[in-house]
Each structure stands twice: as C-alpha cells, then as structure tokens.
Scaffold this active site. Structure first.
Site, PDB file in Angstrom:
ATOM      1  CG  ASN A 178     -38.860 -55.334 -21.122  1.00  0.00           C
ATOM      2  OD1 ASN A 178     -39.029 -54.443 -21.944  1.00  0.00           O
ATOM      3  ND2 ASN A 178     -37.656 -55.702 -20.725  1.00  0.00           N
ATOM      4  CE  LYS A 201     -45.026 -49.244 -31.372  1.00  0.00           C
ATOM      5  NZ  LYS A 201     -45.939 -49.950 -30.427  1.00  0.00           N
ATOM      6  N   PRO A 202     -45.286 -46.357 -27.173  1.00  0.00           N
ATOM      7  CG  PRO A 202     -46.786 -45.901 -25.427  1.00  0.00           C
ATOM      8  CD  PRO A 202     -46.265 -45.355 -26.742  1.00  0.00           C
ATOM      9  CG  ASP A 203     -46.403 -53.506 -26.173  1.00  0.00           C
ATOM     10  OD1 ASP A 203     -47.495 -53.825 -25.664  1.00  0.00           O
ATOM     11  OD2 ASP A 203     -45.824 -54.195 -27.024  1.00  0.00           O
ATOM     12  N   GLY A 252     -35.898 -53.229 -27.994  1.00  0.00           N
ATOM     13  CA  GLY A 252     -36.732 -54.378 -28.346  1.00  0.00           C
ATOM     14  C   GLY A 252     -35.898 -55.513 -28.891  1.00  0.00           C
ATOM     15  CB  SER A 253     -36.856 -58.441 -30.897  1.00  0.00           C
ATOM     16  OG  SER A 253     -37.346 -57.898 -32.114  1.00  0.00           O
ATOM     17  CD  GLU A 274     -31.108 -52.171 -23.423  1.00  0.00           C
ATOM     18  OE1 GLU A 274     -31.803 -53.150 -23.055  1.00  0.00           O
ATOM     19  OE2 GLU A 274     -30.911 -51.165 -22.732  1.00  0.00           O
ATOM     20  CG  LEU A 275     -31.032 -54.345 -30.676  1.00  0.00           C
ATOM     21  CD1 LEU A 275     -30.366 -54.689 -31.992  1.00  0.00           C
ATOM     22  CD2 LEU A 275     -32.436 -53.796 -30.903  1.00  0.00           C
ATOM     23  CB  CYS A 308     -32.642 -56.455 -22.306  1.00  0.00           C
ATOM     24  SG  CYS A 308     -34.083 -56.061 -23.321  1.00  0.00           S
ATOM     25  CD  GLU A 406     -33.607 -61.837 -25.380  1.00  0.00           C
ATOM     26  OE1 GLU A 406     -33.322 -61.008 -24.505  1.00  0.00           O
ATOM     27  OE2 GLU A 406     -33.907 -61.518 -26.552  1.00  0.00           O
TER      28      GLU A 406
END
Length: 537
Positions: A178, A201-203, A252-253, A274-275, A308, A406
C-alpha cells in the site's frame, strides 16, 4: 490513461473527473528501466506485476526460490561486514545524498507509485515527503543516536560504564503493497545507517517502486551488496526470510504478523510489527465542523483508504452530527476520481480485485442489514476495474462486518455519541490500537482525551499526517496493531544490539583492604544508604 466523467449514481451527485495525464504505463515502465532496476535481484523463476489503473501487466520480473533467498543473505552478510566498519558519519552522508536525489527525481517514482498502487498523485507524494523526512532525520541524528554513552556505574568514581551499539547484522524486511516507497526504503534507512545490511521482500505487485529506491540509494553511495531484494509469493519467500534474518521488520496484516512473530521467536531474533487498525476519529461538540469535515475527507479517503492509520470509524457528538454530516457528505460526493499520472484527482483506485471484493462485501452487507449510504457506495468500472466511490455509511450496527473488521478501503462508518466518556469507551472497544484523531478547539481537552485513547498515535485536528510526519517521535501500535516502533530513537536502536562495558578502577567489587566478608557486607550496606541519601541514581 484517461479520466472519465462519473455517471449519476442513486441519490448522489456525479464525481467530477480529474485532469488527464500525458504519460502511459508503457512510456514509464520501459524494458530498459526494468532491466536496470532488476539487475542483481536473485531469482531463478519469472513472475509479473500489474498496474492497478487497468489491471494490465507492467513488467516481467525475476522470482526468487528458497535457495535464492539464501544466496541473497550470503551476499548481504559479506557486504555488511565491510559496511559496519564505515564510520557512522559517512553512512549518514549516504542518506543525505539520497534525500536530495529523491526530491530532484521525484517525478520518476511518483509515476511508479501511481501505476503500481493506483493512488492519486498527491497521495503518492505523501510517500516522497515521508521518506525525505526520514532520510534527513536519520542523516542528521544517527551519530547522536549511536554514539557511545556514559552511564553511572555501580560504585561512583570506581566503576566507569559505557554503552555501545552494534548493528544486528542482516535485517529481513517484509514490506507491504500500500505504501511501496515509504514502507520499504523508509523503514530500511535507519537499518542501513546503523550498519546493517537488508534483505527485503517487497510485494511483487508494487516492487518496481522499491527497486527504484534501491537503485537511487546505490547512486547515493550505498554499496549494492548491502541492499538485497528478493521477489516472490509471501508464503514461499516470507518464511525463508524470517529463517535467515538477524532481525525481522514486518508491515502487514495482524494474521500474518503473528506468524512472523512465531517464526522469529523460534530463532530468538528480534522483530518489529506494524499491523492492522480500525482507527477512530472523534468530533467533540466544540469542534470546528467545517475544518473537521474537510479533515475527515483526508483522514478517511487518502490513498483510497488503503492506509493502516486512516480512519474507518467516525464518532460525532449528537449536537452537531447532522450539520457535520451534511458538510462531510457534500465534500465526499464532490471528490474527483482519476487514473492519470497528473495532479488533480482527489482519490485513485484500490490496488486490486481482492481489496475491491472486501469493500463491496462490507458495503453491501451493511446496506442489506439496514445501514444507510450517505455518499458513494458503488464501484466505478467506467474509470478503472478497481475503482470504488468514497463511501459514508450511517446506521452501522455491531452485527455488520464493517463495524469491526478492517475494511482497508474508502469506507467510513458514522456513529453518534452523547458524552466524551462514551466516545472514548467506544473508540477503545476494538482489538486494534494504531491511530486515532480528535477534533476540538481546546488544547487541554484534546490532550486529556488523547491520553485515554489506547492507540500508538493520536492526531489532534488532523487525521494521521502530523504524528506520522514527526520523525523524531515514535510511531507504532498497541494491542493487536503491532510491536515496536518506527521513527525516533526506537526506530533506529531496534536495529542494534546494546552492549555494556563496565571498567572497575582501584578497588574490586569484593572484600579488600583487609575486610572479611561480614565487614565488606556492612561497608556496602552503609555505602548504599549514603548513595540514596545523596540522591545517586
């Protein structure tokens, strides 16, 4: 790419089009650019990413297998051993050069961020701002954060204590889709200046942005071996990264964050997470409703709500709810959606089909159970495959998924409250605790309310930007929203190991000068009382 005039939708005004951009995806993402950015990426397979604006393929990319991840870590370890010997001041100079290059060539990365995420250009620029601030902050303050520190010793004058900070080694970083610039290289900068290497590791869908930032950092003077990138599916590459890292940084999640934490704990390596968030905005009865309505648009719909720390729950005092909602809904209906590589659009696209389906499910279920749509509520395939109008829902009940889950999209649920205590209680009634927003004309009242909210950051009279942009202050989540903090001292010291060096002078920490055990114990007891009396810390 073009912008399209929105059709009239039930009960709403058409959303106006944004200006048309001159560049196309093919003009931005050329084979030459892809070859340059993927140079050095270890991968034995092939994958691809796509633009959120149309769903079309942007580039073919190398895909990493588990053995490729191991190779990346081996290369990073060799480079890190040399990088750690470079003085902190010189490492910091790389960040400051990167800061200047980023601002000079921001147009390049703004195009990539937009193409990969679908966000409006102004929201893409928020990432440039955040990364520049982080580069400047750690470029200027890293030496102070990392320098040896003197502490009081066990025995005054006799014990000299120095705290040293050592890099952890190779940091494994898993970055989300994001905010592909800020949440990739923005988090890596303090790790680098602390003397670490990073395997990231990026998306895959947003990796060109991270690879562009890596290329720019190397141009600024970072040794290329210090920054390794691996690409691939999360369930394949992610566990391998956790398996080899000396420290893990994950954004991420909450579900995946728990898995990452378990993997790191099994190896006794540190982790920062950070979720998710279900962030609340509180509009108190003394708020300026014009400013609050404008701020709510920014707080709820920036980056199409795929942030987020954006607001998904809006609590408004009953005395001004109708007047506030009239203004907020009017501003929301007037927003301009666009898919062009130009400034002017006020909101862009969702990143892909999965996000669109979640948004549609939450909105449709809420409406079926009795919620009322005050603005938006429909997809906009006429602009692009993943566009959804910014949406305000009233009358949301606890039984509706949008109440507690969320959404991570441009949807906000509105609730009315009678008292400040009720608002705080309801805002805290969630497993999450990432961000909150409070609107009031009273600075004292704002601080009091903020202190009772169980969130890592609270913004007063703004949605999220002031707290996040204050790089000297910690940012992170409470409860299920994560562990650890980015920014400030915690944002860099987490990438280090603390070492205490204590040097004893003149007398040992044991019986001496002819004292037996009993006399030594009595002497130390008197000394401890004196140290308390003289306020030694």
């Amino acid at each position: 790419m073009t912008d399209t005039q929105a059709p009239d939708t039930a009960g709403t005004n058409p959303l106006a089009p944004a200006p048309v951009g001159a560049r196309t995806a093919a003009e931005v993402v050329t084979p030459q650019l892809v070859a340059r950015l993927t140079k050095g990426v270890v991968g034995s397979g092939t994958t691809a990413n796509h633009t959120a604006f149309t769903g079309e393929k942007l580039a073919d990319l190398p895909e990493s297998a588990p053995e490729d991840v191991l190779k990346a870590f081996e290369a990073a370890r060799a480079a890190q051993a040399v990088w750690a010997q470079v003085p902190v001041r010189r490492r910091a100079e790389v960040l400051l050069r990167f800061h200047d290059l980023l601002l000079e060539r921001q147009g390049e990365v703004l195009d990539l961020v937009q193409l990969e995420t679908g966000k409006a250009r102004l929201h893409a620029h928020e990432e440039v701002q955040a990364v520049a601030v982080a580069a400047r902050h750690y470029g200027r303050r890293a030496t102070a954060y990392l320098r040896p520190k003197r502490h009081a010793g066990a025995v005054p004058t006799l014990t000299k204590v120095t705290e040293l900070r050592h890099p952890r080694g190779v940091v494994g970083q898993i970055a989300p889709w994001n905010y592909p610039l800020e949440l990739s290289v923005g988090d890596a900068l303090p790790a680098f200046v602390a003397g670490n290497a990073v395997v990231m590791k990026p998306d895959t869908e947003t990796c060109l942005t991270a690879l562009w930032a890596r290329d720019l950092l190397i141009e600024a003077g970072l040794p290329d071996g210090v920054f390794q990138v691996v690409l691939g599916e999360g369930p394949v590459v992610g566990p391998e990264l956790v398996k080899h890292a000396d420290y893990v940084s994950f954004t991420g999640s909450t579900r995946t964050g728990r898995e990452v934490a378990v993997g790191a704990a099994s190896r006794l390596v540190g982790v920062s997470l950070e979720l998710g968030g279900k962030n609340a905005m509180l509009v108190l009865e003394d708020a300026d409703i014009e400013k609050a309505a404008a701020g709510a648009v920014r707080a709820c719909f920036s980056s199409a709500g795929q942030l987020c720390i954006s607001i998904e729950r809006l609590y408004v005092h009953e005395s001004l709810a109708d007047a506030f909602l009239e203004r907020f809904a009017a501003r929301t209906r007037a927003m301009r959606l666009g898919n062009s590589l130009a400034y002017g659009a006020e909101m862009g696209s969702l990143v892909g089909e999965r996000q669109l389906k979640t948004v549609e499910r939450h909105v449709q279920e809420a409406v079926a159970k009795g919620a009322k749509v005050l603005a938006g509520g429909v997809a906009r395939p006429d602009i692009g495959p993943y566009f959804f109008e910014p949406t305000i829902l009233d009358g949301v009940e606890e039984s509706m998924a949008v109440c507690a889950e969320e959404t991570f999209g441009p949807v906000v649920a509105v609730y009315r409250f009678k008292s400040e205590e009720e608002a705080v209680e309801r805002a805290n009634a969630t497993p999450y605790g990432l961000n909150a927003s409070v609107w009031t004309k009273s600075a004292r009242r704002a601080l009091d309310v903020a202190s009772r909210l169980r969130t890592g950051t609270v913004n007063v009279n703004e949605g999220y930007a002031p707290a996040y942009g204050s790089a000297q202050s910690p940012m992170g989540g409470m409860k299920d929203s994560g562990l650890g903090r980015r920014h400030g001292s915690e944002g860099i010291l987490k990438y280090t190991e603390a070492q205490t060096v204590a040097r004893q002078r003149l007398l040992p920490m044991a019986p001496s000068l002819g004292m037996d055990d009993e006399r030594y114990a009595a002497f130390m007891s008197r000394s401890l009382r004196l140290m308390k009396a003289f306020r030694f810390r």
